[in-house]
Scaffold this active site. Structure first.
Site, PDB file in Angstrom:
ATOM      1  N   HIS A 108     -22.141  68.449 -22.713  1.00 12.09           N
ATOM      2  CA  HIS A 108     -23.037  68.149 -21.588  1.00 12.09           C
ATOM      3  C   HIS A 108     -22.912  66.649 -21.322  1.00 12.09           C
ATOM      4  O   HIS A 108     -22.765  65.864 -22.275  1.00 12.09           O
ATOM      5  CB  HIS A 108     -24.508  68.351 -21.928  1.00 12.09           C
ATOM      6  CG  HIS A 108     -24.927  69.734 -22.290  1.00 12.09           C
ATOM      7  ND1 HIS A 108     -24.861  70.217 -23.565  1.00 12.09           N
ATOM      8  CD2 HIS A 108     -25.475  70.724 -21.544  1.00 12.09           C
ATOM      9  CE1 HIS A 108     -25.347  71.465 -23.590  1.00 12.09           C
ATOM     10  NE2 HIS A 108     -25.725  71.795 -22.378  1.00 12.09           N
ATOM     11  N   ASP A 111     -24.965  64.595 -23.665  1.00  9.01           N
ATOM     12  CA  ASP A 111     -24.578  64.528 -25.087  1.00  9.01           C
ATOM     13  C   ASP A 111     -23.699  63.332 -25.377  1.00  9.01           C
ATOM     14  O   ASP A 111     -23.652  62.860 -26.504  1.00  9.01           O
ATOM     15  CB  ASP A 111     -23.706  65.732 -25.513  1.00  9.01           C
ATOM     16  CG  ASP A 111     -24.291  67.067 -25.174  1.00  9.01           C
ATOM     17  OD1 ASP A 111     -25.520  67.174 -25.136  1.00  9.01           O
ATOM     18  OD2 ASP A 111     -23.499  68.006 -24.949  1.00  9.01           O
TER      19      ASP A 111
HETATM   20  C1  XLS Z   1     -28.751  77.313 -24.423  1.00 12.75           C
HETATM   21  C2  XLS Z   1     -27.401  77.396 -23.931  1.00 12.75           C
HETATM   22  C3  XLS Z   1     -26.698  76.060 -23.740  1.00 12.75           C
HETATM   23  C4  XLS Z   1     -25.469  76.221 -22.892  1.00 12.75           C
HETATM   24  C5  XLS Z   1     -24.949  74.957 -22.300  1.00 12.75           C
HETATM   25  O1  XLS Z   1     -29.334  78.270 -24.911  1.00 12.75           O
HETATM   26  O2  XLS Z   1     -26.676  78.225 -24.790  1.00 12.75           O
HETATM   27  O3  XLS Z   1     -26.412  75.482 -24.962  1.00 12.75           O
HETATM   28  O4  XLS Z   1     -24.435  76.817 -23.611  1.00 12.75           O
HETATM   29  O5  XLS Z   1     -25.891  74.317 -21.522  1.00 12.75           O
END
Ligand code: XLS
Ligand code: NI
Ligand code: NI
Length: 444
Positions: A108, A111
């Site tokens: 992300h 991150d």
């Molecule tokens: C949350 C989601 C997230 C997505 C990416 O539950 O799994 O981690 O994979 O935003």
């Protein structure tokens, strides 16, 4: 090259951990692969090509072990919200990719860099880090499976991003997604993911469903249009999840997402990223979601993390039960693989697992579990008994009279007349569930 220089905060966090190699099923060394043999050819493709495994940035390098009752438990030398910390984090991440020998990663925007004072600074930080990543990717050969934007952590998104009642929040989210698609494009990402963590509601009492759905449809359409405008070749993926953090999310499950895409004419533009734990939260099995997406032509990518069945939320654990994954891998192989997608470990170690080695062990186990499931599903297909069972079960539909019932022009009254004329009186036939379960067990 300045962009790829290490951060002064970089450390030898993974010191002493050797690259994980394939050592075969008999290996008792926990830091070896027992099933994942990247170059091994299975059904015409290497294991790495089938699985396309990815390490995620957020759980491994950004999460600090906090839970709702307790403080952070992880101490990482790169924790901190400066660009120097961000570069140290990147150094540790690429060191981990090297140790694991994984070909892909996911991230992300939030991150990988600090948000800074405003969206402009956030954008500059992300662009700078993108250059840094590009150099590291070039040097290591590791690729980007997908990028995404975090539209759920910051308080501005508490009432939704694209579905927010405040149009300024919609605008902010649009700017953030534009920057994240730019970064993904620059890094030659294979896909771009949208997960709608806050795209839903906490109470229907304050929610205009129709309006929010329109906003989300428009937002997704603009993301697709932008992708084409800049020539981004990756797939746009929506990641279904029924709830958590919101009580209800508009991207509930594969079927809901497909209906949503159809309403906005996006069913050939957008695919799904299916997460094991989300499927379970939606009251489905993972294989149901994979099979349905494949049948609808929207199977994009997978998040391989499982849930703890006793907890009732998205615990993001590493997969550890190969037999449980075999039916899903059967459908994956039958679908011809994941195309641009892959197998992202959106998984985190437990908050008591504080050692550097624990991060490696989690991925070794997860990757081995998926490799074993792949081998089992492939053996099941090679055996042929299962496919011929299915073919036999539906064989009646090969009859021209049966086919005619599904063709345009067939009518209920026409069928009724044939039933009377031919005295059709079908006899029940066993569904053979126990035979099938035993067959699957033989290959698990
Ligand atoms: C949350 C989601 C997230 C997505 C990416 O539950 O799994 O981690 O994979 O935003
Ligand atoms: Ni999840
Ligand atoms: Ni996920």
């Amino acid at each position: 090259m300045a962009a790829s220089a290490s951060s002064p905060l970089s450390s030898d966090f993974f010191a002493g951990i050797k690259p994980v190699r394939y050592a075969g099923p008999k290996s008792s060394d926990p830091l070896t692969y027992r099933h994942y043999d990247a170059a091994r050819v299975v059904g015409g493709r290497t294991m790495a090509e089938w699985l396309r495994p990815a390490v995620c940035w957020w759980h491994n390098f950004a999460w600090n072990g906090v839970d709702m009752f307790g403080a952070p438990t992880f101490e990482r030398p790169w924790f901190g919200d400066t660009m120097d910390h961000a570069r140290a984090k990147a150094d540790a991440a690429f060191e981990m990719f090297r140790i694991l020998g994984v070909p892909f990663f996911t991230f992300h925007d939030r991150d990988v860099v600090p948000e800074g004072a405003d969206i402009a600074e956030f954008g500059r930080n992300l662009a700078a880090m993108t250059d840094h990543f590009a150099a590291k990717m070039q040097a290591s050969g590791v690729k980007l499976l997908w990028g995404t934007a975090n539209l759920f952590s910051h308080p501005r998104y508490m009432s939704g991003a694209a579905t927010n009642p405040d149009p300024d929040v919609f605008a902010h989210a649009a700017a953030q997604v534009k920057n994240a698609i730019d970064a993904t494009h620059r890094l030659d990402g294979a896909n771009y993911v949208l997960w709608g963590g806050r795209e839903g509601y906490e109470t229907l009492l304050n929610t205009d469903l129709a309006r929010e759905r329109e906003q989300l449809g428009r937002f997704l359409t603009m993301a697709v249009e932008y992708k084409h405008r800049i020539g981004f070749k990756g797939a746009i993926l929506v990641e279904p999840k029924p709830q958590e953090p919101s009580k209800h999310q508009y991207d509930y499950d594969v079927a809901t997402v497909h209906g949503f895409l159809q309403s906005f004419g996006l069913e050939r533009e957008v695919k799904v990223n299916i997460e094991v734990g989300h499927a379970v939260l939606a009251g489905h099995s993972f294989e149901h979601e994979v099979a349905l997406a494949a049948s609808l032509g929207i199977l994009g990518s997978l998040d391989a993390n499982r849930n703890d069945y006793q907890s009732g939320w998205d615990t993001d654990q590493f997969p550890n039960d190969a037999p449980e994954l075999v039916p899903a891998f059967y459908h994956l192989i039958k679908a011809g693989g994941l195309g641009t997608g892959g197998l992202n470990f959106d998984s985190k170690v437990r908050r008591q697992s504080i050692d550097a080695e624990d991060l490696i062990l989690g991925h070794v186990g997860g990757l081995d579990t998926c490799a074993k499931a792949l081998l089992s599903a492939h053996a099941l297909i090679e055996d042929g008994a299962y496919d011929s069972f299915l073919a036999h079960r539906y064989a009646g539909w090969d009859d021209p009279k049966a086919k005619a019932m599904l063709a345009k022009g067939a009518t209920l009254e026409g069928i009724a007349a044939r039933v009377a004329a031919e005295r059709i009186d079908p006899k029940p036939r066993s569904g053979k569930q126990e035979w099938l379960e035993n067959l699957f067990n033989r290959f698990s």
